[in-house]
Design a protein around this motif. Structure first.
Motif, PDB file in Angstrom:
ATOM      1  N   ALA A  10      -6.484   4.334  -0.538  1.00 29.66           N
ATOM      2  CA  ALA A  10      -5.809   3.302   0.252  1.00 29.66           C
ATOM      3  C   ALA A  10      -4.488   3.807   0.819  1.00 29.66           C
ATOM      4  O   ALA A  10      -4.137   3.504   1.972  1.00 29.66           O
ATOM      5  N   MET A  11      -3.762   4.591   0.032  1.00 26.02           N
ATOM      6  CA  MET A  11      -2.499   5.149   0.527  1.00 26.02           C
ATOM      7  C   MET A  11      -2.750   6.124   1.671  1.00 26.02           C
ATOM      8  O   MET A  11      -2.003   6.139   2.656  1.00 26.02           O
ATOM      9  N   GLY A  12      -3.771   6.931   1.558  1.00 24.20           N
ATOM     10  CA  GLY A  12      -4.101   7.862   2.636  1.00 24.20           C
ATOM     11  C   GLY A  12      -4.466   7.140   3.921  1.00 24.20           C
ATOM     12  O   GLY A  12      -4.040   7.536   5.011  1.00 24.20           O
ATOM     13  N   ARG A  13      -5.250   6.079   3.797  1.00 24.03           N
ATOM     14  CA  ARG A  13      -5.617   5.305   4.986  1.00 24.03           C
ATOM     15  C   ARG A  13      -4.398   4.614   5.587  1.00 24.03           C
ATOM     16  O   ARG A  13      -4.265   4.534   6.812  1.00 24.03           O
ATOM     17  N   ALA A  14      -3.498   4.106   4.741  1.00 22.42           N
ATOM     18  CA  ALA A  14      -2.304   3.430   5.239  1.00 22.42           C
ATOM     19  C   ALA A  14      -1.392   4.408   5.977  1.00 22.42           C
ATOM     20  O   ALA A  14      -0.867   4.093   7.054  1.00 22.42           O
ATOM     21  N   ILE A  15      -1.212   5.585   5.415  1.00 25.60           N
ATOM     22  CA  ILE A  15      -0.358   6.581   6.067  1.00 25.60           C
ATOM     23  C   ILE A  15      -0.992   7.052   7.371  1.00 25.60           C
ATOM     24  O   ILE A  15      -0.300   7.220   8.384  1.00 25.60           O
ATOM     25  N   SER A  16      -2.306   7.237   7.357  1.00 23.61           N
ATOM     26  CA  SER A  16      -2.991   7.642   8.580  1.00 23.61           C
ATOM     27  C   SER A  16      -2.847   6.592   9.676  1.00 23.61           C
ATOM     28  O   SER A  16      -2.574   6.918  10.841  1.00 23.61           O
ATOM     29  N   SER A  17      -3.001   5.336   9.321  1.00 28.86           N
ATOM     30  CA  SER A  17      -2.856   4.260  10.300  1.00 28.86           C
ATOM     31  C   SER A  17      -1.412   4.153  10.800  1.00 28.86           C
ATOM     32  O   SER A  17      -1.183   3.887  11.983  1.00 28.86           O
ATOM     33  N   ALA A  18      -0.460   4.360   9.906  1.00 26.87           N
ATOM     34  CA  ALA A  18       0.942   4.302  10.321  1.00 26.87           C
ATOM     35  C   ALA A  18       1.282   5.443  11.277  1.00 26.87           C
ATOM     36  O   ALA A  18       1.994   5.238  12.269  1.00 26.87           O
ATOM     37  N   LEU A  19       0.774   6.629  11.008  1.00 26.08           N
ATOM     38  CA  LEU A  19       1.027   7.748  11.915  1.00 26.08           C
ATOM     39  C   LEU A  19       0.360   7.526  13.266  1.00 26.08           C
ATOM     40  O   LEU A  19       0.924   7.892  14.310  1.00 26.08           O
TER      41      LEU A  19
END
Length: 88
Positions: free
Chosen positions: A29-38
């Motif tokens: 979930a953290m990886g997806r959140a960071i990817s979406s934020a970038l």
């Protein structure tokens, strides 16, 4: 092997699974959140402050799930509430 030994082994395996799953899914979930934020930052660089603030709040919420799993696993390992029923 006594019932107490079997109970200790099962408790340890359950605690290990709780930690493994409790860290794996929040990490995804953290990886997806960071990817979406970038991705959002690449599209709207002028909204950097709002995106960053929301990202950090979301990451803190996701990380708290992993910490809760750690606490439950430590309770299972060191102060198992079911152990007193087995000893009676």
């Amino acid at each position: 092997m006594t019932d107490l030994h079997l109970f200790a082994i099962v408790s340890t395996v359950v605690a290990a699974l709780a930690i493994a799953l409790g860290v794996f899914f929040p990490a995804l979930a953290m990886g997806r959140a960071i990817s979406s934020a970038l991705d959002a930052l690449a599209r709207q660089p002028e909204a950097e402050k709002e995106i960053s603030r929301t990202l950090f709040i979301g990451l803190a919420m996701i990380e708290s799930l992993a910490i809760y799993c750690l606490v439950v696993a430590l309770i299972i390992l060191f102060r198992n509430p079911l152990l007193e029923y087995l000893l009676k």
